[in-house]
Design an enzyme around this catalytic site. Structure first.
Site, PDB file in Angstrom:
ATOM      1  N   ASN A 110     -19.543 -45.948  38.521  1.00 47.03           N
ATOM      2  CA  ASN A 110     -19.725 -44.810  39.426  1.00 47.03           C
ATOM      3  C   ASN A 110     -19.048 -43.582  38.830  1.00 47.03           C
ATOM      4  O   ASN A 110     -17.942 -43.673  38.297  1.00 47.03           O
ATOM      5  CB  ASN A 110     -19.085 -45.138  40.791  1.00 47.03           C
ATOM      6  CG  ASN A 110     -19.201 -43.986  41.774  1.00 47.03           C
ATOM      7  OD1 ASN A 110     -20.277 -43.397  41.916  1.00 47.03           O
ATOM      8  ND2 ASN A 110     -18.119 -43.666  42.462  1.00 47.03           N
ATOM      9  N   HIS A 112     -17.326 -40.153  39.725  1.00 45.21           N
ATOM     10  CA  HIS A 112     -16.673 -39.568  40.908  1.00 45.21           C
ATOM     11  C   HIS A 112     -15.969 -38.265  40.511  1.00 45.21           C
ATOM     12  O   HIS A 112     -15.261 -38.224  39.500  1.00 45.21           O
ATOM     13  CB  HIS A 112     -15.655 -40.560  41.481  1.00 45.21           C
ATOM     14  CG  HIS A 112     -14.996 -40.038  42.720  1.00 45.21           C
ATOM     15  ND1 HIS A 112     -15.641 -39.956  43.941  1.00 45.21           N
ATOM     16  CD2 HIS A 112     -13.756 -39.535  42.927  1.00 45.21           C
ATOM     17  CE1 HIS A 112     -14.830 -39.441  44.837  1.00 45.21           C
ATOM     18  NE2 HIS A 112     -13.672 -39.170  44.252  1.00 45.21           N
ATOM     19  N   SER A 139     -14.028 -38.882  37.021  1.00 40.68           N
ATOM     20  CA  SER A 139     -13.712 -40.234  36.540  1.00 40.68           C
ATOM     21  C   SER A 139     -14.961 -41.090  36.590  1.00 40.68           C
ATOM     22  O   SER A 139     -15.820 -40.911  37.462  1.00 40.68           O
ATOM     23  CB  SER A 139     -12.661 -40.895  37.450  1.00 40.68           C
ATOM     24  OG  SER A 139     -11.513 -40.099  37.608  1.00 40.68           O
ATOM     25  N   ASP A 148     -14.316 -46.084  45.660  1.00 36.02           N
ATOM     26  CA  ASP A 148     -13.764 -45.265  44.563  1.00 36.02           C
ATOM     27  C   ASP A 148     -12.465 -45.861  44.020  1.00 36.02           C
ATOM     28  O   ASP A 148     -11.610 -45.136  43.497  1.00 36.02           O
ATOM     29  CB  ASP A 148     -13.521 -43.810  45.019  1.00 36.02           C
ATOM     30  CG  ASP A 148     -14.806 -43.134  45.468  1.00 36.02           C
ATOM     31  OD1 ASP A 148     -15.867 -43.442  44.912  1.00 36.02           O
ATOM     32  OD2 ASP A 148     -14.739 -42.298  46.393  1.00 36.02           O
TER      33      ASP A 148
HETATM   34  C1  GAR Z   1     -21.655 -35.360  40.922  1.00 40.00           C
HETATM   35  O1  GAR Z   1     -20.790 -34.264  41.006  1.00 40.00           O
HETATM   36  C2  GAR Z   1     -20.876 -36.646  41.137  1.00 40.00           C
HETATM   37  O2  GAR Z   1     -19.585 -36.589  40.631  1.00 40.00           O
HETATM   38  C3  GAR Z   1     -20.869 -36.755  42.644  1.00 40.00           C
HETATM   39  O3  GAR Z   1     -22.152 -36.339  43.030  1.00 40.00           O
HETATM   40  C4  GAR Z   1     -22.613 -35.341  42.115  1.00 40.00           C
HETATM   41  C5  GAR Z   1     -24.037 -35.679  41.727  1.00 40.00           C
HETATM   42  O4  GAR Z   1     -24.629 -34.594  41.108  1.00 40.00           O
HETATM   43  N1  GAR Z   1     -20.613 -38.082  43.058  1.00 40.00           N
HETATM   44  C6  GAR Z   1     -19.883 -38.381  44.131  1.00 40.00           C
HETATM   45  O5  GAR Z   1     -19.387 -37.538  44.848  1.00 40.00           O
HETATM   46  C7  GAR Z   1     -19.731 -39.871  44.402  1.00 40.00           C
HETATM   47  N2  GAR Z   1     -18.634 -40.087  45.273  1.00 40.00           N
HETATM   48  P1  GAR Z   1     -26.112 -34.718  40.510  1.00 40.00           P
HETATM   49  O6  GAR Z   1     -27.012 -35.253  41.630  1.00 40.00           O
HETATM   50  O7  GAR Z   1     -26.483 -33.325  40.131  1.00 40.00           O
HETATM   51  O8  GAR Z   1     -26.054 -35.646  39.341  1.00 40.00           O
END
Ligand code: GAR
Length: 226
Positions: A110, A112, A139, A148
């Site tokens: 994942n 995060h 991370s 997480d």
């Molecule tokens: C990213 O910033 C990722 O870190 C976050 O969602 C976004 C996805 O962006 N993930 C989380 O918050 C998971 N807990 P994207 O759809 O443009 O790839």
């Protein structure tokens, strides 16, 4: 690992991280093959990106299932269809239950947007700024039952500037997340990386601290591990 890592990517949003993986694969810089993209959101941008790249897609709208367990059962079946070596949660905003975890334990990572173990959950940018942190980052960790909370494989760190707000901080972190995800997927394709007893084991050695993506790393981790 000889052939490309068969990879399933789960998305809920715009899919810019999925796009980074697709671009790196196209450029021949990544020894993975994304063979399935699954979303729990019917109009997720990530689905359109996958379709443009000729990757099979599936939608599983969680709201249409009567229980979390039913959704998880269907998700696990869909994921198994492509026999993935690697499952990447790239902005997948659903909690993964044991039914999904169990068959993919040690294969699911994942991304995060925080320097775990700090700021699990949501609104990480606001929380880091409000806490007065001078650094933030992203991370990549193995997915376990703890939200997480699984062992961290890799991180990228960026400074928090005096005039940052959550939006500016997120905008600066975005491109670094893309690089981190591509570098980590590349690393997983080249090394034996396992999750065992809450630790990350790389080529038989316990990882003492997360791999750190340096400013000048394009597609790998320059930091020596010994
Ligand atoms: C990213 O910033 C990722 O870190 C976050 O969602 C976004 C996805 O962006 N993930 C989380 O918050 C998971 N807990 P994207 O759809 O443009 O790839």
């Amino acid at each position: 690992m000889s052939g490309p890592l068969k990879t399933c990517v789960l998305v809920s949003g715009t899919g810019s991280n999925l796009q980074a993986l697709i671009n790196a694969c196209r450029a021949g810089k990544l020894n993975i093959e994304i063979n399935h993209v699954i979303s729990n959101v019917a109009n997720a941008g990530g689905l359109a990106r996958a379709e443009s790249a000729g990757i099979a897609t599936s939608v599983l709208q969680h709201g249409l299932f009567s229980s979390r367990d039913d959704f998880d059962r269907a998700l696990a079946l869909l994921m198994a269809a492509g026999k993935p070596d690697l499952v990447v949660l790239a902005g997948f905003m659903r909690i993964i239950g044991p039914r999904v975890l169990q068959p993919f334990q040690g294969k699911m990572i994942n991304l995060h947007p925080s320097l775990l173990p700090r700021y699990r959950g949501t609104e990480t940018y606001r929380r880091a700024i409000e806490a007065g942190d001078r650094e933030h980052g992203a991370s990549i960790h193995f997915v376990t039952e703890e939200l997480d909370g699984g062992p961290v494989i890799s991180q990228v760190v960026i400074p928090i500037l005096d005039d940052d707000d959550p939006q500016t901080l997120a905008a600066r972190l975005g491109p670094m997340e893309h690089r981190l995800l591509v570098a980590t997927a590349g690393f997983l394709a080249e090394h034996q990386v396992k999750c065992s007893d809450g630790a990350v084991i790389i080529d038989g050695k316990t990882l003492e601290a997360p791999l750190k993506l340096q400013e000048n790393d394009q597609l790998g981790f320059n930091q020596p591990r010994d």
